[in-house]
Design a protein around this motif. Structure first.
Motif, PDB file in Angstrom:
ATOM      1  N   ARG A   1       0.837  -1.207   0.000  1.00 44.61           N
ATOM      2  CA  ARG A   1       0.000   0.000   0.000  1.00 44.61           C
ATOM      3  C   ARG A   1       0.867   1.251   0.000  1.00 44.61           C
ATOM      4  NH1 ARG A   1      -4.583  -0.479   4.415  1.00 44.61           N
ATOM      5  NH2 ARG A   1      -5.170   1.461   3.384  1.00 44.61           N
ATOM      6  N   CYS A   2       2.125   1.069  -0.369  1.00 42.90           N
ATOM      7  CA  CYS A   2       3.072   2.189  -0.525  1.00 42.90           C
ATOM      8  C   CYS A   2       3.473   2.820   0.800  1.00 42.90           C
ATOM      9  CB  CYS A   2       2.512   3.278  -1.440  1.00 42.90           C
ATOM     10  SG  CYS A   2       1.880   2.668  -2.993  1.00 42.90           S
ATOM     11  N   ARG A   3       3.202   2.149   1.866  1.00 45.84           N
ATOM     12  CA  ARG A   3       3.608   2.707   3.153  1.00 45.84           C
ATOM     13  C   ARG A   3       5.051   2.318   3.443  1.00 45.84           C
ATOM     14  NH1 ARG A   3      -1.591   0.349   6.287  1.00 45.84           N
ATOM     15  NH2 ARG A   3      -0.607  -1.502   5.408  1.00 45.84           N
ATOM     16  N   PRO A   4       5.854   3.267   3.939  1.00 46.57           N
ATOM     17  CA  PRO A   4       7.249   2.934   4.236  1.00 46.57           C
ATOM     18  C   PRO A   4       7.344   1.899   5.340  1.00 46.57           C
ATOM     19  CG  PRO A   4       6.672   5.099   5.117  1.00 46.57           C
ATOM     20  CD  PRO A   4       5.502   4.650   4.281  1.00 46.57           C
ATOM     21  N   VAL A   5       8.321   1.033   5.212  1.00 46.22           N
ATOM     22  CA  VAL A   5       8.597   0.029   6.234  1.00 46.22           C
ATOM     23  C   VAL A   5       9.848   0.472   6.983  1.00 46.22           C
ATOM     24  CG1 VAL A   5       9.091  -2.390   6.708  1.00 46.22           C
ATOM     25  CG2 VAL A   5       7.560  -1.770   4.810  1.00 46.22           C
ATOM     26  N   ALA A   6       9.663   0.945   8.174  1.00 48.53           N
ATOM     27  CA  ALA A   6      10.783   1.419   8.988  1.00 48.53           C
ATOM     28  C   ALA A   6      11.454   0.241   9.690  1.00 48.53           C
ATOM     29  CB  ALA A   6      10.298   2.434  10.008  1.00 48.53           C
ATOM     30  N   GLY A   7      12.751   0.363   9.900  1.00 52.65           N
ATOM     31  CA  GLY A   7      13.467  -0.654  10.658  1.00 52.65           C
ATOM     32  C   GLY A   7      13.630  -1.972   9.939  1.00 52.65           C
ATOM     33  N   ALA A   8      13.449  -1.966   8.606  1.00 51.45           N
ATOM     34  CA  ALA A   8      13.648  -3.204   7.848  1.00 51.45           C
ATOM     35  C   ALA A   8      15.146  -3.489   7.731  1.00 51.45           C
ATOM     36  CB  ALA A   8      13.029  -3.095   6.460  1.00 51.45           C
ATOM     37  N   LEU A   9      15.488  -4.721   7.930  1.00 49.70           N
ATOM     38  CA  LEU A   9      16.879  -5.145   7.822  1.00 49.70           C
ATOM     39  C   LEU A   9      17.217  -5.390   6.353  1.00 49.70           C
ATOM     40  CD1 LEU A   9      19.506  -6.153   9.196  1.00 49.70           C
ATOM     41  CD2 LEU A   9      18.383  -8.359   9.460  1.00 49.70           C
ATOM     42  N   LEU A  10      18.284  -4.784   5.866  1.00 49.07           N
ATOM     43  CA  LEU A  10      18.760  -4.992   4.488  1.00 49.07           C
ATOM     44  C   LEU A  10      20.191  -5.493   4.563  1.00 49.07           C
ATOM     45  CD1 LEU A  10      17.221  -1.788   4.299  1.00 49.07           C
ATOM     46  CD2 LEU A  10      17.019  -2.829   2.032  1.00 49.07           C
TER      47      LEU A  10
ATOM     48  N   ASP B   1      35.915 -15.415   3.172  1.00 49.16           N
ATOM     49  CA  ASP B   1      36.616 -15.578   4.440  1.00 49.16           C
ATOM     50  C   ASP B   1      36.300 -14.450   5.419  1.00 49.16           C
ATOM     51  OD1 ASP B   1      37.997 -17.911   3.552  1.00 49.16           O
ATOM     52  OD2 ASP B   1      39.367 -16.615   2.416  1.00 49.16           O
ATOM     53  N   GLY B   2      35.982 -13.278   4.896  1.00 50.86           N
ATOM     54  CA  GLY B   2      35.673 -12.124   5.739  1.00 50.86           C
ATOM     55  C   GLY B   2      34.406 -11.438   5.270  1.00 50.86           C
ATOM     56  N   TYR B   3      34.367 -10.121   5.451  1.00 53.23           N
ATOM     57  CA  TYR B   3      33.140  -9.372   5.168  1.00 53.23           C
ATOM     58  C   TYR B   3      33.370  -8.228   4.190  1.00 53.23           C
ATOM     59  CZ  TYR B   3      31.005 -12.081   8.868  1.00 53.23           C
ATOM     60  OH  TYR B   3      30.516 -13.117   9.623  1.00 53.23           O
ATOM     61  N   ARG B   4      34.365  -8.390   3.322  1.00 53.64           N
ATOM     62  CA  ARG B   4      34.587  -7.378   2.297  1.00 53.64           C
ATOM     63  C   ARG B   4      33.396  -7.368   1.340  1.00 53.64           C
ATOM     64  NH1 ARG B   4      37.946  -7.687  -2.541  1.00 53.64           N
ATOM     65  NH2 ARG B   4      38.757  -5.635  -3.075  1.00 53.64           N
ATOM     66  N   LEU B   5      32.848  -6.187   1.128  1.00 59.12           N
ATOM     67  CA  LEU B   5      31.668  -6.000   0.275  1.00 59.12           C
ATOM     68  C   LEU B   5      30.454  -6.774   0.802  1.00 59.12           C
ATOM     69  CD1 LEU B   5      33.424  -5.951  -3.208  1.00 59.12           C
ATOM     70  CD2 LEU B   5      32.527  -4.008  -1.929  1.00 59.12           C
ATOM     71  N   ARG B   6      30.358  -6.763   2.109  1.00 58.01           N
ATOM     72  CA  ARG B   6      29.197  -7.341   2.799  1.00 58.01           C
ATOM     73  C   ARG B   6      28.816  -6.412   3.939  1.00 58.01           C
ATOM     74  NH1 ARG B   6      28.890 -12.924   1.628  1.00 58.01           N
ATOM     75  NH2 ARG B   6      30.746 -13.711   0.553  1.00 58.01           N
ATOM     76  N   GLY B   7      27.529  -6.237   4.148  1.00 54.04           N
ATOM     77  CA  GLY B   7      27.100  -5.413   5.267  1.00 54.04           C
ATOM     78  C   GLY B   7      25.588  -5.348   5.335  1.00 54.04           C
ATOM     79  N   HIS B   8      25.110  -4.935   6.508  1.00 55.35           N
ATOM     80  CA  HIS B   8      23.668  -4.754   6.646  1.00 55.35           C
ATOM     81  C   HIS B   8      23.372  -3.428   7.320  1.00 55.35           C
ATOM     82  CE1 HIS B   8      24.273  -6.332  10.798  1.00 55.35           C
ATOM     83  NE2 HIS B   8      23.206  -5.600  11.072  1.00 55.35           N
ATOM     84  N   GLN B   9      22.146  -2.962   7.125  1.00 50.73           N
ATOM     85  CA  GLN B   9      21.659  -1.741   7.750  1.00 50.73           C
ATOM     86  C   GLN B   9      20.156  -1.875   7.926  1.00 50.73           C
ATOM     87  OE1 GLN B   9      20.983   1.743   4.794  1.00 50.73           O
ATOM     88  NE2 GLN B   9      22.725   0.605   3.929  1.00 50.73           N
ATOM     89  N   PHE B  10      19.552  -0.850   8.547  1.00 48.80           N
ATOM     90  CA  PHE B  10      18.111  -0.827   8.772  1.00 48.80           C
ATOM     91  C   PHE B  10      17.511   0.401   8.086  1.00 48.80           C
ATOM     92  CE2 PHE B  10      19.973  -3.247  12.175  1.00 48.80           C
ATOM     93  CZ  PHE B  10      19.112  -4.328  12.309  1.00 48.80           C
TER      94      PHE B  10
END
Ligand SMILES: [Fe+2]
Length: 216
Positions: A104-113, A127-136
């Motif tokens: 319904r086009c409502r923003p989803v706050a706090g979504a994990l990406l 082996d590590g986290y190069r070019l990997r990450g998450h945010q909300f």
């Protein structure tokens, strides 16, 4: 906000239904990438004003973003960060930005990406986290990753991998693609609904995608 590690598809245990999604093209029309970037850099009433044209183009009932395979290179527990670029890293810098919305086009706050992709040479860091990450996503459903354009590797066209999870809901796993890539047509899982919107002739480089989640 406390980081909540994403799990592999087979371990999904959040919610009682599955999320799928697709590109909300109507959410892209009439909203330039520079407008979004400006909105991402702003907060409060000013941000609301700059983003108003974006949300007004979204319509009730937009199809959710399609899910795709996770692939073999997902690593759980990525660091929480918006900037995946590292000094001296080869590759073309780009911002990957957009919104997380419901149907319904409502923003989803706090979504994990959670974003992961190969480097400019087509190699994943397993082996590590190069070019990997998450945010909300923020209160308006916005997100932005600073990263590079991924390279190509045998058998696949150029792509990003991403997982998106609204709070307390199941995980959407999918991939995003680049318009105009010669390998798109021959890629076995490419979907045009997952194409990034990349305005030409504008700087800084920006790739835009709005995730639409089926939240029931
Ligand atoms: Fe991949």
């Amino acid at each position: 906000m406390t980081a909540r590690p994403l799990k592999a598809d087979s371990d999904c245990e959040y919610g009682s239904f599955m999320i799928s999604s697709r590109l909300s093209r109507r959410a892209l029309i009439g909203a330039g990438a520079s407008t979004l970037l400006a909105g991402l850099a702003l907060r409060g009433a000013q941000a609301q004003q700059s983003l108003l044209p974006v949300t007004s183009q979204c319509s009730d009932g937009d199809e959710p973003t399609p899910r795709q395979t996770e692939g073999p290179y997902f690593t759980p527990n990525s660091p929480e960060r918006t900037n995946l670029f590292e000094d001296g890293m080869p590759g073309e810098r780009i911002a990957l930005a957009g919104f997380v919305l419901d149907q319904r086009c409502r923003p989803v706050a706090g979504a994990l990406l959670d974003l992961w992709h190969c480097d400019a040479a087509g190699v994943y860091d397993n082996d590590g986290y190069r070019l990997r990450g998450h945010q909300f996503s923020d209160a308006e459903g916005r997100f932005v990753f600073e990263t590079i354009v991924p390279g190509r590797y045998p058998g696949r066209t150029r792509h990003y991998h991403v997982k998106v999870q609204a709070p307390g809901r199941s995980i959407l796993t999918t991939q995003l693609y680049f318009p105009g890539e010669p390998g798109n047509d021959g890629d076995r899982i490419f979907e045009s609904a997952l194409l990034l919107d990349i305005p030409l002739g504008r700087g800084p480089n920006l790739a835009r995608y709005d995730f639409v989640l089926d939240l029931g």
